[in-house]
Scaffold this motif. Sequence first.
Motif, short mmCIF file in Angstrom:
data_model
loop_
_atom_site.label_atom_id
_atom_site.label_comp_id
_atom_site.label_asym_id
_atom_site.label_seq_id
_atom_site.Cartn_x
_atom_site.Cartn_y
_atom_site.Cartn_z
N ASP A 1 -7.54 0.80 -2.16
CA ASP A 1 -8.37 0.80 -0.95
C ASP A 1 -9.74 0.20 -1.21
O ASP A 1 -10.28 -0.56 -0.39
N GLN A 2 -10.32 0.54 -2.36
CA GLN A 2 -11.64 0.00 -2.72
C GLN A 2 -11.56 -1.52 -2.88
O GLN A 2 -12.43 -2.26 -2.39
N ARG A 3 -10.50 -1.96 -3.54
CA ARG A 3 -10.35 -3.41 -3.75
C ARG A 3 -10.05 -4.12 -2.44
O ARG A 3 -10.50 -5.24 -2.22
N ARG A 4 -9.30 -3.47 -1.53
CA ARG A 4 -8.99 -4.06 -0.22
C ARG A 4 -10.27 -4.37 0.54
O ARG A 4 -10.40 -5.41 1.18
N HIS A 5 -11.25 -3.44 0.44
CA HIS A 5 -12.53 -3.64 1.13
C HIS A 5 -13.25 -4.88 0.58
O HIS A 5 -13.78 -5.70 1.34
N LEU A 6 -13.24 -5.05 -0.74
CA LEU A 6 -13.90 -6.20 -1.36
C LEU A 6 -13.21 -7.50 -0.96
O LEU A 6 -13.87 -8.52 -0.68
N GLU B 1 -6.42 4.99 -4.41
CA GLU B 1 -7.85 4.91 -4.09
C GLU B 1 -8.42 3.58 -4.57
O GLU B 1 -9.22 2.93 -3.88
N ARG B 2 -7.98 3.17 -5.74
CA ARG B 2 -8.45 1.89 -6.28
C ARG B 2 -8.01 0.73 -5.39
O ARG B 2 -8.75 -0.22 -5.17
N GLU C 1 -14.14 -8.47 2.59
CA GLU C 1 -15.47 -9.07 2.65
C GLU C 1 -15.42 -10.53 2.22
O GLU C 1 -16.09 -11.40 2.80
N ARG D 1 0.83 -1.22 0.00
CA ARG D 1 0.00 0.00 0.00
C ARG D 1 0.86 1.27 0.00
O ARG D 1 0.60 2.22 -0.72
#
Length: 706
Positions: free
Chosen positions: A675-680, A672-673, A683, A660
């Motif tokens: 971080d978004q992918r990290r969230h997915l 930013e991309r 989950e 990161r």
Amino acid sequence: MKISFATTLKNYNKKNLPKDILTGIIIMAVSIPISMGYAQIAGLPVVYGLYGSVFPIILFALFSTSPQFVFGVDAAPAALVGAALLNLGIESGSGEAMAVVPLFTFFVAVWLFAFYLMKAGKLVNYISAPVMGGFITGICTTIILMQLPKLMGGTAGTGELLELAEHLWETVQTINFPALIMGIAALIILLVSKKIVPKFPMAVVLMGVGALFTYFGSVADWAIPTLSAVEPGMPKWSIPDFTSARLTDIIVMSLSVAVVIMAETLLAENNFAQKNGYRIDDNQELLAFSLGNFVAAFTGCCPINGSVSRTAMGEQYEGKTQLTGIVAGVGMMAVLLFGTGFIGYLPIPVLTAIVISALMGATEFHLAARLWKVSRTEFFIFVGAFVGVLILGTINGVLIGIILSFAEMIIRTSKPARCFLGVQSGHSHFRDIGESSQIHPIEGVMIYRFSSSLFFANAQVLVRDIEDNIKPDTKAVIIDAGAIGSIDITAADSLAILHRSLKEKGIKFYLTEHIAGLNDQLRKLGLGYLIEEGCVRRTIHIALKDMGINRPYPLEGGVDNTARSASRKRADNRVQEFVWAFGQESEDQIEKQIRLQIEQLKKTKDVEELMHGRWSHMEELDQDEWLEHLEEHLKEIVNISGKDEQTLAAHFEAHRNEVRERIAREHPELAERFDQRRHLLDEHLKEKRPEVYKLVERLRKEGQEK
């Protein structure tokens, strides 16, 4: 299938109305001698040529997507039907012929409708511009040669070049000089007026003058032929007599006529469309051809075709929509009902001059001259199609043209553009070494660009180029496959042999820069192992990075390459390379790779090696997903390595944070991309391994508190 109706009449511009009406009247007038002559060639009384210029032309106008093409009784189908009658032993003009010809037309319409259902119109996409130009020029020249004897007071010729030349010579022996003088004078007037006053309807004026000259002058005394008078009245509707001939013979013979109509008309329509900057729907045109011929069959006519001569006339007088065809059809109705007496006053030499003038404008000898200057190969393709039509007939000319087109395509793709790439000092992008002496190869690396799809005809070109240029210090061969859209099985086998040969020599092999779809082809062709071994990389930069070669790249000859361009450093990858390489199989492939790494861990006990996987120098987003998959196997790794669970989880999380930070530092546009992918991915981990997710979450909170 979506069917359009009155396409060229929608949102009609009233400004086009005067030109469309005038053009329709001229086309109707010009159709009179042409249709009558070709009906006779097809074995029917001349009046049936006029019948074929009423309902078929109107129906075609309503369904055609071409704003300018004209339908009507024409040379090629008429000649084929006439020849078929001879083969069947049926006398031209007899009652039997009048029964058989509409049956012919009916099955031509059936075949054309079958072509429409099969979407056969797309075949015209494989015809090149030189073939189209040679084809149209051949047809125009053939019809001009057919018409020339009529300028001399004779009858129209039939057949191909040899028959036409023989008929022309026979006509010269009995030449009618008054007819010739009238015809040549009319032709000169038309050609001159086309240059001086191109928008003036000189053809209509000449027809009127010719009729007046016949009525008041001495045309009969000079033996100048005029059109035959016909009985007034509209065509009668009836169902073709299916017992008039053996159906198997008619069905087989009508197929060749349908093929000629499809090929000749679609080629001509596309030629006019390209020249005038619009597009047509090839498949709907087939439907329009079919409907026009069904109507012709039910009114007793011969098969109907697209007419180059009448379309050229319409183009000359600037008809803008298919209203011209509707006006021509309605005008022919008026002639049949009220003006058949006028037909008998029209001098044939004047009408012939009008047709020849229009055809001369439709020839494309100017294209041949241009091709001679820019491409001799395409020039000879033009000549081949032209001579093929002229000597062997329409259908054979089309076949010759198609064969020449495919031959040219194979020759062109078998000798594709290709080059070796290097780098200019101080720059990082790759360019053709042949461009400048300032561009140098990267030391120990051959980078080869191949600009064509790879198939049986050119695969050996690639192999020979690479093998012939390998040097003793070559450590890797990188193929820039950005222009390779497809690979066939022969080329795949050649790549496999090349890879094996290079591997035996200790030379690395990479395929790069291509679209993701090519990777699917490689797997289907049995070359998936190249992807798994890391031989397939998304960019040249990544392939070099995989070898341990980083910017600034070392150049051959010790050329200094330490200077950097002022451009900002950008990420080599905008998408995940692993997903690019494996497509829909990427999840399974990552899992497969991890299973292999875990087996290796049993031997080495080296947990760090797991972090990177077998694909070294993976893009950052790929590394993050790799770690997420590893976490799913945390307990298994703990058991093998002997390390405790928390230590390993902390190790994974630390490595993730390192990734990161590197993204944020070097490629902030991807942060930013990430971080978004990290969230997915979190989950996903929470769903599959909730106990590991809780451990990771606890470690993150502890890190934040520190």
